[in-house]
Scaffold this active site. Structure first.
Site, PDB file in Angstrom:
ATOM      1  N   ASP A 183     -15.693  30.423  67.831  1.00 26.28           N
ATOM      2  CA  ASP A 183     -14.355  29.937  67.481  1.00 26.28           C
ATOM      3  C   ASP A 183     -13.694  30.860  66.471  1.00 26.28           C
ATOM      4  OD1 ASP A 183     -14.355  27.804  69.138  1.00 26.28           O
ATOM      5  OD2 ASP A 183     -14.694  26.272  67.611  1.00 26.28           O
ATOM      6  N   ARG A 190     -17.775  15.484  64.718  1.00 26.71           N
ATOM      7  CA  ARG A 190     -16.365  15.642  65.108  1.00 26.71           C
ATOM      8  C   ARG A 190     -15.820  14.333  65.694  1.00 26.71           C
ATOM      9  NH1 ARG A 190     -13.119  19.521  69.389  1.00 26.71           N
ATOM     10  NH2 ARG A 190     -11.543  20.214  67.954  1.00 26.71           N
ATOM     11  N   TRP A 225     -15.500  24.494  79.998  1.00 23.95           N
ATOM     12  CA  TRP A 225     -16.390  23.337  79.785  1.00 23.95           C
ATOM     13  C   TRP A 225     -16.924  23.424  78.365  1.00 23.95           C
ATOM     14  CZ3 TRP A 225     -19.293  20.483  84.046  1.00 23.95           C
ATOM     15  CH2 TRP A 225     -20.180  19.539  83.516  1.00 23.95           C
ATOM     16  N   ASP A 226     -16.468  22.499  77.527  1.00 21.90           N
ATOM     17  CA  ASP A 226     -16.816  22.542  76.105  1.00 21.90           C
ATOM     18  C   ASP A 226     -17.942  21.560  75.783  1.00 21.90           C
ATOM     19  OD1 ASP A 226     -16.564  23.397  73.481  1.00 21.90           O
ATOM     20  OD2 ASP A 226     -14.385  23.205  73.464  1.00 21.90           O
TER      21      ASP A 226
HETATM   22  C1  GLA Z   1     -13.858  23.741  70.502  1.00 23.87           C
HETATM   23  C2  GLA Z   1     -13.648  25.054  71.216  1.00 23.87           C
HETATM   24  C3  GLA Z   1     -12.248  25.557  70.962  1.00 23.87           C
HETATM   25  C4  GLA Z   1     -11.249  24.518  71.425  1.00 23.87           C
HETATM   26  C5  GLA Z   1     -11.523  23.185  70.760  1.00 23.87           C
HETATM   27  C6  GLA Z   1     -10.665  22.087  71.359  1.00 23.87           C
HETATM   28  O1  GLA Z   1     -13.836  23.905  69.132  1.00 23.87           O
HETATM   29  O2  GLA Z   1     -14.611  25.987  70.822  1.00 23.87           O
HETATM   30  O3  GLA Z   1     -12.026  26.790  71.627  1.00 23.87           O
HETATM   31  O4  GLA Z   1     -11.345  24.393  72.827  1.00 23.87           O
HETATM   32  O5  GLA Z   1     -12.882  22.791  70.910  1.00 23.87           O
HETATM   33  O6  GLA Z   1     -10.880  20.859  70.761  1.00 23.87           O
END
Ligand code: GLA
Length: 746
Positions: free
Chosen positions: A550, A445, A479-480
């Site tokens: 997602d 990504r 927090w991703d």
């Molecule tokens: C990931 C998360 C999503 C969103 C995107 C933002 O894919 O799972 O929910 O927050 O990042 O870039």
């Protein structure tokens, strides 16, 4: 009178013995000195092991509660079957070192600098403190000690196992495998393994495989917990169990780094489960005086089928794992901006969304990605955690104030372990990204991973997060973590330390979460990793909720949620209602989308600026209905009313702990040949009681045509609902219904 007193005095010693025996039996951990047996008891479970004639710790029993000590005999090692089938290989040790004649999966494997790789662990001593037993093992000649910890949870019968490996010598040695525990199942053939596999947007698919002679490995080699496999397992005997009946042994690892669980059936049909750090690319040098802790490995047993196994896990996670009593509260209804605005966030747009969200009854507003640095798409900006002045000329303060004034708390998206090569941080510190010197850096990504194992990177990360939360009224962080490790190099430390990255990265991630929570009590955190890539009992000790996938398309989500709840409580399972068409190009009704999402912690992620007034009004009614049942859904007992293999008709029941409320959801995927579905038999009801029933049905069949409103449907007895069942009127494609039952009389 005198006679009576004399007589009663005569019984005093007997009474004391009885009281002492009773107290001993009520203790969760006992050591039977004469037989050298440890007896662990919690809830409906007994777990017994002993010290055999070779001084090894040997497993005896795991299963339903057995209270009579006289039933258990001292342990003796398994006899040699042949010169090829040695006693050491088949004696079910509690924690086997790789050495002597061990051919099965070891719990610990080491190499000394002189080349010696033989490790034979013997019992040294033990300590019982409340519900925790520590047993100290030591190698027969070298100063390597292992402390095995067993903690019994009396309410659930779950046992937590962990080991600490200690170097008490003068030379370092290298650990090549450090497992938390070997679990031994009752000898039997025909076990079935359940596990959770998947991929991005398709997490938590239930995998069922027969256990056969040999080994099956569940693992992550990606640096994080992973979407592809989750550290949870359940074993039962296929054919002898169903959702609510039969013996199930299950467990989960609390670790968000590389993990491994192996399920091994030996050629003697013994079944063992071993889990801990992944052995792949693992090397951990232990200096003199140093020690290494392994992750916690939780194991449980029930005779109540996989349904009860899940409920035990749910209760345990809510009451013993989630931090700061988080699992005892209910989750607020949340709005998230991601699917509505993606990276195009600014003060005016977010304010407009917040106003609509508040009017709908939303309690927390979360601004997702795009608010910082030069973050206009996913090519740039990660690492530059300063507010984008063009999008937010007044900083975050005025948006937060607005959100708060609308009665909602404010949450913000962050992805702290990541950096885009196109960022000021990367230009300044290219060495902070994980890499091998002179080798390409693989992007995912368009981003790289920071090496959080480094002390300076850890401190920097804690510092900016701390500042962000200190300077803004932020109640919640999403927090991703949107990629996995590649080129996991750490060239700045000596070569023999470099592979520690696998452990230290996660240890530092946990440390940052712990410090943040300590410094900002009340701050809540969601664990997200491109969906459900970081869901495990380690991260759940430090976060309040998780993002399972997602993929927010409701029909797909039903299936993902079903897999998720095999291991994890609906309390933490964030579930958004989003716009259609969604994944697969599918469009289902607003009701179907809400009823799917109302089975976890409800949230809305639609573009409210584009929603019709009708949709907004209906959504408001669904949110209100959800608030009536959320305590039951999040903190109650989940019963799966339809088999996992049935994807056409799915029904789930949630029963409040006090038995006063039940919420039953049912979904029909597609009707064929005019056939309806059979009545829904509810579980766990009081058969003597009468229940008042309200329903949300598809509008065309709801009494007054109001979408999202709970309408009265009269009363039925617990016995009728259990034995006759609720008559469902599901029809056509993607139909859905919610029944809410209130106990009105006994
Ligand atoms: C990931 C998360 C999503 C969103 C995107 C933002 O894919 O799972 O929910 O927050 O990042 O870039």
């Amino acid at each position: 009178m005198r006679l009576i007193r004399l007589a009663s005095l005569r019984f005093v010693p007997l009474l004391l013995v009885l009281v002492a025996a009773q107290t001993a039996l009520s203790q969760s951990i006992r050591f039977l000195e004469d037989k050298k047996l440890f007896v662990l008891q919690g809830g409906p479970v007994s777990y017994v092991f002993g010290i055999n004639e070779r001084n090894e710790l040997q497993h005896v029993y795991w299963g339903g509660k057995v209270v009579r000590d006289a039933d258990f005999q001292p342990v003796k090692s398994t006899r040699e079957w042949s010169g090829l089938d040695l006693s050491q290989a088949y004696t079910p040790q509690e924690y086997a070192g790789w050495g002597a004649g061990l051919y099965t999966e070891p719990a610990l494997k080491v190499t000394w600098p002189d080349g010696n790789r033989d490790l034979v662990l013997h019992y040294e001593s033990h300590k019982i403190a409340g519900d925790t037993l520590s047993v100290l093992l030591k190698d027969i000649s070298r100063p390597i000690y292992v402390e095995l910890r067993y903690t019994v949870y009396p309410e659930t019968g779950l046992i937590e196992r962990q080991s600490r490996i200690e170097n008490r010598g003068k030379t370092p040695f290298s650990i090549e495998s450090a497992q938390s525990a070997n679990w031994t199942l009752p000898d039997a053939t025909g076990y079935r393994l359940r596990s959770l596999g998947g991929r991005w947007a398709g997490e938590d698919q239930l995998v069922e495989t027969p256990v056969k002679m040999g080994m099956q490995v569940l693992e992550s080699r990606r640096g994080g917990t992973s979407q592809q496999s989750n550290p949870w397992f359940a074993l039962d005997q296929d054919g002898n169990t169903d959702q609510e009946h039969g013996d199930v042994f299950f467990g989960a690892l609390g670790w968000s780094g590389n993990w491994r669980i192996s399920v091994e059936e030996t050629s003697m049909h013994q079944v063992r489960v071993t889990g801990g750090y992944n052995t792949f690319d693992f090397a951990y040098t232990l200096a003199p005086g140093a020690s290494l802790e392994t992750p916690a490995f939780y194991g449980g047993y029930t005779s109540g089928g996989i349904g009860d196994a899940s409920r035990i896990m749910h209760r345990f996670e809510r009451t013993k794992i989630l931090p700061d009593g988080s699992g005892l509260k209910t989750r607020p209804v949340l709005y998230n901006s991601w699917e509505a605005t993606e990276f195009k966030v600014d003060e005016a747009g977010q304010t407009a969304l917040a106003e609509k969200a508040a009017a709908m009854g939303i309690e927390r507003f979360v601004m997702d990605d795009g608010w910082f640095g030069k973050r206009n798409d996913d090519h740039a900006g990660l690492g530059d955690w300063n507010v984008n002045p063009a999008k937010f000329p007044n900083g975050l303060g005025s948006l937060i104030k607005k959100v708060n004034s609308l009665g909602m708390s404010f949450g913000l998206w962050v992805e702290p372990e990541m950096v885009n090569p196109d960022s000021d941080l990367y230009r300044k510190h290219p060495d902070w990204a994980m890499h091998f010197d002179g080798r390409p850096r693989t992007e995912g990504r368009h981003q790289l991973m920071l090496n959080l194992a480094r002390e300076d990177v850890k401190e920097y990360t804690f510092h900016w997060l701390d500042q962000l939360v200190t300077n803004n009224k932020i109640s919640f962080l999403k927090w991703d973590y949107n990629r996995n490790f590649t080129e996991p190099g750490w060239p700045e430390v000596p070569v023999d330390q470099q592979k520690k990255i696998w452990v230290q990265f996660t240890a530092n991630y946990y440390e940052i979460l712990d410090r943040l929570r300590k410094k900002h009590p009340g701050l809540e955190i969601e664990s997200c990793a491109s969906g459900g890539g970081r869901v495990d009992l380690g991260v759940l000790k430090r976060t309040d909720e998780v993002w399972p996938s997602d993929n927010t398309e409701a029909f797909d989500r039903l299936d993902i949620q079903r897999g998720f709840t095999y291991a994890y409580t609906p309390h933490i399972m964030m579930a958004w209602v989003t716009d259609v068409p969604n994944f697969n190009g599918r469009s289902v009704s607003l009701q179907y989308r809400f009823l799917v999402a109302m089975q976890g912690a409800l949230a809305v992620g639609s573009n409210l600026n584009k929603s019709s007034d009708e949709d907004l009004a209906e959504s408001k009614r669904f949110v209100a209905a959800y608030k009536e049942i959320r305590e039951t859904v999040q903190n109650g007992a989940l019963y799966r009313l339809t088999p996992a293999a049935d994807t056409n008709f799915i029904a789930n029941e949630y029963a409040a702990e006090d038995g006063k409320q039940v919420a039953a959801f049912a979904f029909l995927h597609s009707q064929q040949r005019g056939y309806g579905v059979s009545p829904l038999h509810l579980s766990g009801l009081d058969e003597q009681a009468v229940y008042k029933i309200r329903v949300i049905k598809t509008p065309r069949r709801s009494p007054d045509g109001t979408v999202g409103a709970l309408t009265d449907m009269g009363t039925l007895s617990g016995a009728y609902l259990t034995h006759h069942g609720l008559d469902l009127t599901l029809q056509g494609d993607y139909d859905s219904v919610l029944y809410v039952l209130e106990k009105v009389a006994n």
